[in-house]
Write a protein that holds these residues in place. Structure first.
Motif, PDB file in Angstrom:
ATOM      1  N   VAL A  42      -0.423  15.339  -4.063  1.00 41.97           N
ATOM      2  CA  VAL A  42       0.406  14.114  -4.403  1.00 41.97           C
ATOM      3  C   VAL A  42       0.244  12.842  -4.115  1.00 41.97           C
ATOM      4  CG1 VAL A  42       2.757  14.352  -5.525  1.00 41.97           C
ATOM      5  CG2 VAL A  42       1.676  16.635  -5.656  1.00 41.97           C
ATOM      6  N   ARG A  43       1.386  13.015  -2.530  1.00 40.67           N
ATOM      7  CA  ARG A  43       1.649  12.290  -2.151  1.00 40.67           C
ATOM      8  C   ARG A  43       0.365  11.225  -1.921  1.00 40.67           C
ATOM      9  NH1 ARG A  43       5.579  13.377   2.805  1.00 40.67           N
ATOM     10  NH2 ARG A  43       7.788  14.068   1.568  1.00 40.67           N
ATOM     11  N   SER A  44      -0.724  11.525  -1.373  1.00 39.80           N
ATOM     12  CA  SER A  44      -2.047  11.296  -1.504  1.00 39.80           C
ATOM     13  C   SER A  44      -2.775  10.431  -2.718  1.00 39.80           C
ATOM     14  CB  SER A  44      -3.353  12.110  -0.887  1.00 39.80           C
ATOM     15  OG  SER A  44      -4.592  11.430  -0.988  1.00 39.80           O
ATOM     16  N   ASP A  45      -2.201  11.118  -3.986  1.00 40.38           N
ATOM     17  CA  ASP A  45      -3.082  10.526  -5.043  1.00 40.38           C
ATOM     18  C   ASP A  45      -2.443   9.585  -5.297  1.00 40.38           C
ATOM     19  OD1 ASP A  45      -4.693  12.702  -5.102  1.00 40.38           O
ATOM     20  OD2 ASP A  45      -3.568  13.767  -6.557  1.00 40.38           O
ATOM     21  N   LEU A  46      -1.182   9.935  -5.453  1.00 41.36           N
ATOM     22  CA  LEU A  46       0.238   8.630  -4.952  1.00 41.36           C
ATOM     23  C   LEU A  46      -0.020   6.868  -4.828  1.00 41.36           C
ATOM     24  CD1 LEU A  46       3.605  10.447  -5.779  1.00 41.36           C
ATOM     25  CD2 LEU A  46       2.585   8.960  -7.634  1.00 41.36           C
ATOM     26  N   PHE A  47      -0.102   7.305  -3.375  1.00 47.26           N
ATOM     27  CA  PHE A  47      -1.035   6.482  -2.573  1.00 47.26           C
ATOM     28  C   PHE A  47      -2.316   5.851  -2.827  1.00 47.26           C
ATOM     29  CE2 PHE A  47      -2.669   4.094   1.583  1.00 47.26           C
ATOM     30  CZ  PHE A  47      -1.266   2.740   1.741  1.00 47.26           C
ATOM     31  N   LEU A  48      -3.167   6.080  -2.871  1.00 50.44           N
ATOM     32  CA  LEU A  48      -4.913   5.949  -3.793  1.00 50.44           C
ATOM     33  C   LEU A  48      -4.118   5.265  -5.123  1.00 50.44           C
ATOM     34  CD1 LEU A  48      -7.014   9.196  -2.727  1.00 50.44           C
ATOM     35  CD2 LEU A  48      -6.675   6.918  -1.547  1.00 50.44           C
ATOM     36  N   GLU A  49      -3.549   6.134  -5.669  1.00 46.73           N
ATOM     37  CA  GLU A  49      -3.456   5.171  -6.870  1.00 46.73           C
ATOM     38  C   GLU A  49      -2.666   3.622  -7.039  1.00 46.73           C
ATOM     39  OE1 GLU A  49      -0.855   5.780 -11.324  1.00 46.73           O
ATOM     40  OE2 GLU A  49      -0.913   6.856 -10.066  1.00 46.73           O
ATOM     41  N   THR A  50      -1.524   3.384  -5.212  1.00 49.95           N
ATOM     42  CA  THR A  50      -1.303   2.372  -5.659  1.00 49.95           C
ATOM     43  C   THR A  50      -2.216   1.556  -4.923  1.00 49.95           C
ATOM     44  OG1 THR A  50       1.110   3.441  -4.912  1.00 49.95           O
ATOM     45  CG2 THR A  50       0.669   1.569  -4.326  1.00 49.95           C
ATOM     46  N   ILE A  51      -2.703   1.968  -4.014  1.00 48.58           N
ATOM     47  CA  ILE A  51      -4.717   1.040  -4.091  1.00 48.58           C
ATOM     48  C   ILE A  51      -5.468   1.217  -4.950  1.00 48.58           C
ATOM     49  CG2 ILE A  51      -6.028   0.751  -2.185  1.00 48.58           C
ATOM     50  CD1 ILE A  51      -5.153   2.744  -0.511  1.00 48.58           C
ATOM     51  N   ARG A  52      -5.461   1.472  -5.773  1.00 50.23           N
ATOM     52  CA  ARG A  52      -6.448   1.053  -7.190  1.00 50.23           C
ATOM     53  C   ARG A  52      -5.145   0.355  -8.484  1.00 50.23           C
ATOM     54  NH1 ARG A  52      -7.161   6.559  -6.521  1.00 50.23           N
ATOM     55  NH2 ARG A  52      -5.726   6.727  -8.755  1.00 50.23           N
ATOM     56  N   THR A 100       3.766  -1.152  -7.012  1.00 52.74           N
ATOM     57  CA  THR A 100       4.510  -0.026  -6.075  1.00 52.74           C
ATOM     58  C   THR A 100       4.480   1.425  -7.205  1.00 52.74           C
ATOM     59  OG1 THR A 100       6.286  -2.363  -5.378  1.00 52.74           O
ATOM     60  CG2 THR A 100       6.955  -0.262  -5.346  1.00 52.74           C
ATOM     61  N   ILE A 101       5.171   2.377  -6.460  1.00 54.88           N
ATOM     62  CA  ILE A 101       4.829   3.520  -6.690  1.00 54.88           C
ATOM     63  C   ILE A 101       5.600   4.357  -5.886  1.00 54.88           C
ATOM     64  CG2 ILE A 101       4.044   6.138  -7.543  1.00 54.88           C
ATOM     65  CD1 ILE A 101       1.045   4.581  -8.831  1.00 54.88           C
ATOM     66  N   LYS A 102       6.691   4.550  -7.089  1.00 50.94           N
ATOM     67  CA  LYS A 102       8.360   5.137  -5.721  1.00 50.94           C
ATOM     68  C   LYS A 102       8.125   4.582  -4.484  1.00 50.94           C
ATOM     69  CE  LYS A 102       7.700   9.650  -8.457  1.00 50.94           C
ATOM     70  NZ  LYS A 102       7.908  11.088  -7.965  1.00 50.94           N
ATOM     71  N   GLN A 103       7.831   5.537  -3.095  1.00 52.41           N
ATOM     72  CA  GLN A 103       8.843   4.189  -2.186  1.00 52.41           C
ATOM     73  C   GLN A 103       6.816   4.444  -1.241  1.00 52.41           C
ATOM     74  OE1 GLN A 103       7.948   7.510  -2.739  1.00 52.41           O
ATOM     75  NE2 GLN A 103       7.467   9.558  -1.228  1.00 52.41           N
ATOM     76  N   TYR A 104       5.929   4.214  -2.120  1.00 44.09           N
ATOM     77  CA  TYR A 104       5.106   3.056  -1.693  1.00 44.09           C
ATOM     78  C   TYR A 104       4.580   2.193  -2.344  1.00 44.09           C
ATOM     79  CZ  TYR A 104       4.113   8.631  -0.899  1.00 44.09           C
ATOM     80  OH  TYR A 104       3.895   9.756  -0.702  1.00 44.09           O
ATOM     81  N   THR A 105       4.233   1.195  -1.120  1.00 42.74           N
ATOM     82  CA  THR A 105       3.752  -0.421  -1.773  1.00 42.74           C
ATOM     83  C   THR A 105       2.573  -0.379  -1.455  1.00 42.74           C
ATOM     84  OG1 THR A 105       6.029  -0.910  -2.042  1.00 42.74           O
ATOM     85  CG2 THR A 105       4.683  -3.277  -1.203  1.00 42.74           C
ATOM     86  N   PHE A 106       1.695  -1.469  -1.913  1.00 44.49           N
ATOM     87  CA  PHE A 106       0.539  -1.807  -0.832  1.00 44.49           C
ATOM     88  C   PHE A 106      -0.075  -3.829  -1.779  1.00 44.49           C
ATOM     89  CE2 PHE A 106      -3.705  -2.240  -0.552  1.00 44.49           C
ATOM     90  CZ  PHE A 106      -3.699  -2.026   0.407  1.00 44.49           C
ATOM     91  N   GLU A 107       0.324  -4.386  -1.160  1.00 46.42           N
ATOM     92  CA  GLU A 107       0.127  -5.503  -1.024  1.00 46.42           C
ATOM     93  C   GLU A 107      -1.687  -6.238  -0.892  1.00 46.42           C
ATOM     94  OE1 GLU A 107       2.309  -9.853  -1.474  1.00 46.42           O
ATOM     95  OE2 GLU A 107       3.261  -8.302   0.033  1.00 46.42           O
ATOM     96  N   LYS A 108      -2.434  -6.559  -1.524  1.00 49.60           N
ATOM     97  CA  LYS A 108      -3.902  -7.694  -0.917  1.00 49.60           C
ATOM     98  C   LYS A 108      -3.921  -8.677  -1.036  1.00 49.60           C
ATOM     99  CE  LYS A 108      -7.599  -5.544  -1.566  1.00 49.60           C
ATOM    100  NZ  LYS A 108      -9.149  -4.550  -1.943  1.00 49.60           N
ATOM    101  N   VAL A 109      -4.642  -9.676  -0.281  1.00 49.51           N
ATOM    102  CA  VAL A 109      -4.232 -10.987  -0.728  1.00 49.51           C
ATOM    103  C   VAL A 109      -5.536 -11.801  -0.147  1.00 49.51           C
ATOM    104  CG1 VAL A 109      -3.543 -11.375   1.863  1.00 49.51           C
ATOM    105  CG2 VAL A 109      -3.157 -13.560   0.049  1.00 49.51           C
ATOM    106  N   ALA A 110      -5.873 -12.543  -1.134  1.00 48.11           N
ATOM    107  CA  ALA A 110      -7.256 -12.956  -1.054  1.00 48.11           C
ATOM    108  C   ALA A 110      -6.973 -14.350  -1.147  1.00 48.11           C
ATOM    109  CB  ALA A 110      -8.262 -12.493  -2.312  1.00 48.11           C
ATOM    110  N   MET A 111      -8.199 -15.079  -0.623  1.00 52.75           N
ATOM    111  CA  MET A 111      -8.492 -16.726  -0.918  1.00 52.75           C
ATOM    112  C   MET A 111      -9.982 -16.752  -2.460  1.00 52.75           C
ATOM    113  SD  MET A 111     -10.086 -19.850   1.502  1.00 52.75           S
ATOM    114  CE  MET A 111      -8.645 -19.385   3.151  1.00 52.75           C
ATOM    115  N   VAL A 112      -9.396 -17.708  -3.234  1.00 57.12           N
ATOM    116  CA  VAL A 112     -10.441 -17.441  -3.853  1.00 57.12           C
ATOM    117  C   VAL A 112     -11.030 -18.802  -4.233  1.00 57.12           C
ATOM    118  CG1 VAL A 112     -10.038 -17.621  -7.066  1.00 57.12           C
ATOM    119  CG2 VAL A 112      -9.347 -15.420  -5.360  1.00 57.12           C
ATOM    120  N   GLY A 113     -12.335 -18.884  -5.070  1.00 57.81           N
ATOM    121  CA  GLY A 113     -13.096 -19.938  -5.319  1.00 57.81           C
ATOM    122  C   GLY A 113     -13.705 -20.026  -6.665  1.00 57.81           C
ATOM    123  N   GLY A 114     -14.815 -20.225  -7.415  1.00 60.92           N
ATOM    124  CA  GLY A 114     -15.374 -21.563  -8.380  1.00 60.92           C
ATOM    125  C   GLY A 114     -16.384 -20.528  -7.971  1.00 60.92           C
ATOM    126  N   TRP A 115     -16.957 -19.447  -9.624  1.00 60.89           N
ATOM    127  CA  TRP A 115     -17.742 -19.384  -9.356  1.00 60.89           C
ATOM    128  C   TRP A 115     -18.324 -19.029 -10.508  1.00 60.89           C
ATOM    129  CZ3 TRP A 115     -21.045 -15.163 -12.377  1.00 60.89           C
ATOM    130  CH2 TRP A 115     -21.477 -14.190 -11.392  1.00 60.89           C
TER     131      TRP A 115
END
Length: 414
Positions: A42-52, A100-115
């Motif tokens: 369950v924890r793994s599923d929650l963490f993977l969902e947080t990443i998704r 954020t899902i319950k106690q799980y937090t995941f953050e992604k950051v990216a530099m973006v340009g025009g395509w």
């Protein structure tokens, strides 16, 4: 007749009890293992969902314009949260997605340009002059040209040696260049929180944190500094980068910026007057060179003024974007962006004035005009031995942010 009672030895009884205890322990351990496995699952599923969900936030930011930050209402459960933010970072944007899902937090950051799926090799503003090609010039890819079109020319006995004028389809251009989004060039409001510049600075700052500003009013010489990440270096006069310096993903801001010979790094240089890239220097993708003239620098016909330029010296290489945004000039016979012989840009150039192209652009050029200075003469709208090769640019490249353009990740940040 009565049978004799069987006698059970005490050792056998102890063994039976021992076996029972062992079996109980095994069953208990098995039950606990199943419980732990289910809990971890369950924890793994929650963490993977947080990443998704964080990935979903990044994709949302690529398809929508965001002012500052927003919370996306995409979940029915009140324990799930997704916050997406966006800010300008020099010539690019930085987007972040915090899930954020319950106690799980995941953050992604990216530099973006025009395509763009298919970029033009050349967009030449229509100022009622034809484009003239001379020498070993080669333009590969689609081209937007003035109504007067393109023709071959001659400079000092050198004619055009190509078998075709444009190696691609041509269309009529317009009197205006395609507009790009504004580049942030002023961080004066942040100087109150800036730290003073020191020689041999060693500093790394994550893009998940607040930007660190380094400021000095006097010229800054980056000799052996090692600066990485979410850092902006500001001088009121000039910044000079020496080959011993290690600069990664930072922004430099000053009226004048000089990059010495043999510098290797990945950064953005934003100036109001001049940028010079020395011989054999290499700025890796995604780097940017930007000159945005101040309004007070407007050139008058009867008043001599300093020539503002972006110059790439021989054998220098820039991977990313070059932007020159100048004020209107009455008569302009000087190039504002100069690529010397064997200089190379792998990316895009956007210049609202003149470009002198003696080197190679593997990508796209958007310019108001060309200048060729040869044998003491100035040739307007001439390209002499320059090359623009759009097919050499990778399809996944993300660069100039045009109005209403699609966006793509140029670089994942940290």
């Amino acid at each position: 007749m009565s049978w004799p009672r069987a006698k059970i030895r005490a050792g056998a009884l102890q063994f039976s009890v021992f076996v029972g205890v062992v079996v109980s322990l095994i069953l208990g351990a098995f039950i606990m293992l199943i419980h732990i496995h289910r809990t971890l699952s369950v924890r793994s599923d929650l963490f993977l969902e947080t990443i998704r969900n964080a990935d979903t936030g990044i994709q949302y930011s690529l398809n929508h314009e965001i002012n500052d930050s927003i919370s996306l209402p995409i979940f029915e459960e009140d324990y799930k949260h997704l916050i997406v933010s966006q800010k300008q970072w020099g010539a690019f944007k930085i987007v972040s997605s915090k899930s954020t899902i319950k106690q799980y937090t995941f953050e992604k950051v990216a530099m973006v340009g025009g395509w763009e799926m298919k970029r033009p090799a050349l967009f030449l503003k229509d100022e009622n002059r034809a484009l003239i090609l001379v020498g070993q010039t080669r333009v590969e890819g689609g081209a937007y040209l003035p109504k007067r079109g393109v023709r071959s020319g001659n400079i000092s006995g050198n004619s055009y040696y190509g078998s075709r004028l444009i190696y691609g389809n041509t269309r009529e251009s317009s009197e205006e260049l395609p507009s790009i989004l504004p580049v942030i060039t002023d961080s004066g409001a942040q100087l109150n929180s800036a730290i003073p510049f020191e020689q041999s600075m060693q500093l790394k700052n994550s893009f998940l944190k607040e930007t660190t500003y380094i400021y000095q009013a006097a010229p800054i010489n980056l000799f052996d500094a090692n600066l990485t990440g979410n850092i902006i270096v500001i001088s009121n006069s000039k910044i000079t980068v020496h080959p011993e310096a290690k600069l990664t993903d930072v922004i430099l801001m000053a009226p004048k910026i000089e990059v010495k010979n043999n510098v290797v790094g990945r950064f953005q240089a934003i100036a109001t007057k001049n940028i010079e890239i020395g011989k054999d220097s290499q700025l890796r993708y995604p780097s940017a060179l930007v000159v945005k003239e101040r309004i007070s620098q407007n050139i008058q016909a009867d008043q001599p003024t300093e020539i503002n330029q972006i110059v790439l010296q021989e054998r220098s290489r820039v991977e990313g974007v070059i932007i020159y945004e100048g004020q209107p000039k009455t008569r302009n016979y000087e190039p504002q962006v100069v690529l010397k012989i064997n200089a190379k840009v792998k990316g895009e150039i956007h210049c609202n004035q003149n470009l002198e192209l003696l080197g190679t652009v593997e990508g796209s050029v958007y310019t108001a005009g060309f200048i060729a200075k040869q044998s003491g003469s100035v040739y307007q709208n001439h390209i002499y031995n320059g090359k623009i090769l759009e097919p050499a640019l990778p399809e996944e490249y993300a660069g100039l942010l045009f109005e209403n353009s699609k966006k793509a990740v140029a670089q994942w940040l940290y």
